[in-house]
Scaffold this motif. Structure first.
Motif, PDB file in Angstrom:
ATOM      1  N   PHE A 214     -25.324  22.135 -71.470  1.00 18.25           N
ATOM      2  CA  PHE A 214     -25.185  21.179 -72.563  1.00 18.25           C
ATOM      3  C   PHE A 214     -24.256  20.026 -72.180  1.00 18.25           C
ATOM      4  O   PHE A 214     -24.469  18.883 -72.613  1.00 18.25           O
ATOM      5  CB  PHE A 214     -24.701  21.884 -73.824  1.00 18.25           C
ATOM      6  N   ASP A 215     -23.244  20.317 -71.371  1.00 19.55           N
ATOM      7  CA  ASP A 215     -22.360  19.239 -70.897  1.00 19.55           C
ATOM      8  C   ASP A 215     -23.148  18.245 -70.041  1.00 19.55           C
ATOM      9  O   ASP A 215     -22.939  17.021 -70.141  1.00 19.55           O
ATOM     10  CB  ASP A 215     -21.195  19.821 -70.097  1.00 19.55           C
ATOM     11  N   LEU A 216     -24.043  18.786 -69.211  1.00 19.89           N
ATOM     12  CA  LEU A 216     -24.862  17.897 -68.381  1.00 19.89           C
ATOM     13  C   LEU A 216     -25.751  17.011 -69.250  1.00 19.89           C
ATOM     14  O   LEU A 216     -25.896  15.810 -68.986  1.00 19.89           O
ATOM     15  CB  LEU A 216     -25.737  18.732 -67.432  1.00 19.89           C
ATOM     16  N   ILE A 217     -26.318  17.602 -70.281  1.00 19.09           N
ATOM     17  CA  ILE A 217     -27.200  16.840 -71.166  1.00 19.09           C
ATOM     18  C   ILE A 217     -26.412  15.762 -71.906  1.00 19.09           C
ATOM     19  O   ILE A 217     -26.856  14.609 -72.038  1.00 19.09           O
ATOM     20  CB  ILE A 217     -27.890  17.774 -72.185  1.00 19.09           C
TER      21      ILE A 217
ATOM     22  N   ASN B 208     -36.213  22.173 -67.353  1.00 17.20           N
ATOM     23  CA  ASN B 208     -36.362  21.040 -68.267  1.00 17.20           C
ATOM     24  C   ASN B 208     -35.847  21.481 -69.635  1.00 17.20           C
ATOM     25  O   ASN B 208     -36.148  22.582 -70.101  1.00 17.20           O
ATOM     26  CB  ASN B 208     -37.820  20.610 -68.351  1.00 17.20           C
ATOM     27  N   PHE B 209     -35.062  20.625 -70.260  1.00 15.08           N
ATOM     28  CA  PHE B 209     -34.356  21.009 -71.485  1.00 15.08           C
ATOM     29  C   PHE B 209     -34.712  20.059 -72.620  1.00 15.08           C
ATOM     30  O   PHE B 209     -34.888  18.860 -72.415  1.00 15.08           O
ATOM     31  CB  PHE B 209     -32.847  20.956 -71.231  1.00 15.08           C
ATOM     32  N   TRP B 210     -34.843  20.630 -73.840  1.00 15.26           N
ATOM     33  CA  TRP B 210     -34.924  19.757 -75.010  1.00 15.26           C
ATOM     34  C   TRP B 210     -34.263  20.410 -76.215  1.00 15.26           C
ATOM     35  O   TRP B 210     -34.180  21.616 -76.323  1.00 15.26           O
ATOM     36  CB  TRP B 210     -36.348  19.332 -75.307  1.00 15.26           C
ATOM     37  N   GLU B 211     -33.775  19.527 -77.074  1.00 19.97           N
ATOM     38  CA  GLU B 211     -33.111  19.944 -78.303  1.00 19.97           C
ATOM     39  C   GLU B 211     -33.853  19.311 -79.471  1.00 19.97           C
ATOM     40  O   GLU B 211     -34.323  18.174 -79.386  1.00 19.97           O
ATOM     41  CB  GLU B 211     -31.651  19.486 -78.285  1.00 19.97           C
TER      42      GLU B 211
END
Length: 434
Positions: free
Chosen positions: A253-256, A295-298
Motif C-alpha cells: 500500500f505504501d508503494l501504491i 497488479n493491484f487495485w482498490e
C-alpha cells in the motif's frame, strides 16, 4: 438418437453415472464381517440419504424396510439391499475418501460436454473459482485419527473437521458448480494441525491434474495473497484475484500511495452508485518477495444514501479502465461460495452441521463428500433439467418445500423413475410428458 441436454443431465442419468463410478470402488479389505450387502449399496444409500435430505440416519433406518421406500431406493438409486444405519456407518467408515473423487469429475465432465458450463464463462475464456474453508463436525469427546484439535486454556480439548471447498461461479448466476472439496484434517501420527493454506494447495494440485486445460481465475480472501500461494498458482498457470488488506500489506500500500504510475478512475451507474478505482500494474507484492510482481487495485462503492464499501485485490491479470469493473465483479463474487454454497448446505435442508456419524476412520469425511455430491447433482439439475425446475416451482419455489414433497411421495408411493417423481410434484399428466 442422441439424448437432448435435458435428458443427459436428468437425475436418472446423473445418479446412474455416480453408480457406475462407485461400482469400481473396491471392497475394503480391513472389514472383518462376512459381506452380506455389497459396498455399492452402502455408497448409494449414503447418497440417497443426502439426496432425499433425511434429517438423520435414524429417520432413514425407521423407513427403509417399508415396501414403497425399498422399491423406490431400488428404482431411483439402484440399491438392491438397503443397509441398516449401523451397518451403513461401519462399512463407509472403511472407505478411502479419495475413491469418491472420480464421481465428481464424471458429473463435471457431463456438465461440460453438455455446453452448459459455457454459461459460466466470466472473462476472456476463464471461469471464476473461489476457494474457502468452512467448519463441520466438532466435539469435546468424540474424535478420530484425522481430527484436528484445539487445546483450550482450561485444559479441555475440542476435536474438529473442516473442509476447503471450491466451485465454479458467475456473478450473475445464482447456481454454483461445486468441485470435490479438500478436507482439512490430520494424517495419522501428525501432531500439527492441518490448515486451510495447505488444503488450498492440495485442492489446486488435484484440480489441475483432473482439469488440465480448464482456464480459471482463482479467488480468495486476504490470507491467500502471499508469496508461496501466488507462486503455486503461477506454477499451475492459473489466473487469480486475491483480497489484500492494508494491515497485511503495508509495503504494498505504501508503494501504491507513492507511485507515479498509480491511475485513478471513477464512474456513476444508472442506479446512482458511485464507483471509484485506483490501480497500478506490476508492483512488488512485499519486501519478502520483491521479485514477485502483481497488479493491484482498490475500489470504493458509495450508495445513493452515502453508504461506503471498500475493497482491494491483487491479480496477475493486466488491469485497464475497460476491464476493472469486470475484475471487481469477479473479486466480489468470491462470496458466492459462502452464500450460495455453504449457507445452502447449512440452512436449506442438507443439514451440513448435523453429525450423521463420525466413525473411527473415514466416516465423517465420506458422509461430507456424499453430501456435496448430492448438492452437485441438485445444482446441475436446477441449471439444466426442466423437470426439476418445474417441480421446485410447483412445490412452492424453495428448496425446503421441494425436499419435503419429494420425501412424502418417496415414502407413500412407488415411483418408476425420477421423471415420474418430478411429474407428480409438478402435477403434469403422463400424456403431456415427453
Amino acid at each position: 438418437m442422441p439424448k437432448s441436454p435435458q435428458q443427459s443431465l436428468s437425475a436418472s442419468v446423473l445418479i446412474k453415472s455416480v453408480y457406475d463410478k462407485f461400482l469400481k470402488i473396491p471392497e475394503p479389505r480391513t472389514f472383518g464381517r462376512e459381506i452380506r450387502i455389497p459396498l455399492i449399496d452402502h455408497l448409494m444409500t449414503g447418497l440417497a440419504v443426502f439426496g432425499l435430505k433425511f434429517p438423520s440416519l435414524l429417520q432413514y433406518d425407521r423407513k427403509r424396510e417399508d415396501p414403497e421406500i425399498a422399491t423406490n431406493l431400488n428404482n431411483l438409486y439402484h440399491i438392491q439391499t438397503p443397509p441398516s444405519d449401523t451397518y451403513l456407518g461401519e462399512r463407509l467408515d472403511e472407505v478411502d475418501p479419495s475413491c469418491l473423487r472420480p464421481a465428481f469429475k464424471q458429473l463435471f465432465s457431463k456438465f461440460q460436454r453438455s455446453k452448459k458450463l459455457e454459461g459460466f464463462e466470466f472473462f476472456d475464456g476463464h471461469y471464476l473459482l473461489p476457494l474457502d474453508g468452512t467448519g463441520g463436525f466438532s466435539s469435546g469427546t468424540i474424535s478420530c485419527p484425522h481430527c484436528c484439535k484445539k487445546e483450550h486454556k482450561n485444559g479441555k480439548v475440542t476435536y474438529y473437521h473442516q473442509m476447503l471447498g471450491g466451485c465454479i461461479v458467475h456473478p450473475e448466476r445464482s447456481n454454483v458448480i461445486p468441485l470435490c472439496p479438500e478436507m482439512i484434517q490430520n494424517v495419522d501420527g501428525n501432531t500439527k494441525n492441518d490448515c486451510e493454506r495447505n488444503a488450498s494447495k492440495r485442492f489446486l494440485d488435484h484440480f489441475r491434474r483432473e482439469h488440465p486445460h480448464l482456464k480459471v481465475i482463482v479467488t480468495g480472501d486476504g490470507l491467500s495473497s502471499n508469496g508461496p500461494y501466488i507462486t503455486h498458482l503461477d506454477r499451475h498457470k492459473m489466473k487469480y484475484i486475491l483480497g489484500s488488506k492494508r494491515g497485511d500489506h503495508e509495503h504494498l500500500f505504501d508503494l501504491i500511495d507513492n507511485s507515479e504510475s498509480t491511475k485513478y478512475f471513477e464512474m456513476k451507474d444508472k442506479d446512482g452508485y458511485f464507483h471509484q478505482y485506483r490501480f497500478v500494474n506490476s508492483v512488488s507484492l512485499n519486501k519478502s518477495h520483491p521479485q514477485l510482481k502483481v497488479n493491484f487495485w482498490e475500489y470504493r462503492e458509495t450508495s445513493p444514501k452515502g453508504k461506503e464499501q471498500n475493497f482491494s485485490w491483487v491479480t496477475n491479470i493486466h488491469i485497464t479502465e475497460k476491464n476493472i469493473n469486470t475484475l471487481t465483479e469477479g473479486g466480489r463474487a468470491r462470496w458466492k461460495i459462502e452464500n450460495e454454497t455453504y449457507n445452502t448446505l447449512k440452512n436449506l435442508g442438507y443439514n451440513f452441521k448435523h453429525n450423521y456419524g463420525h466413525g473411527k476412520e473415514h466416516l465423517s469425511t465420506v458422509f461430507c463428500l456424499l453430501m456435496i455430491l448430492a448438492f452437485l447433482i441438485d445444482q446441475i439439475q436446477e441449471i439444466a433439467c426442466s423437470s426439476f425446475c418445474s417441480a421446485k416451482k410447483n412445490a412452492g419455489g424453495s428448496y425446503r418445500s421441494l425436499w419435503e414433497e419429494m420425501r412424502v411421495l418417496f415414502r407413500h408411493f412407488v415411483m418408476d423413475s425420477w421423471e415420474e417423481l418430478y411429474r407428480k410434484i409438478s402435477k403434469i399428466p403422463l400424456e403431456n410428458t415427453s
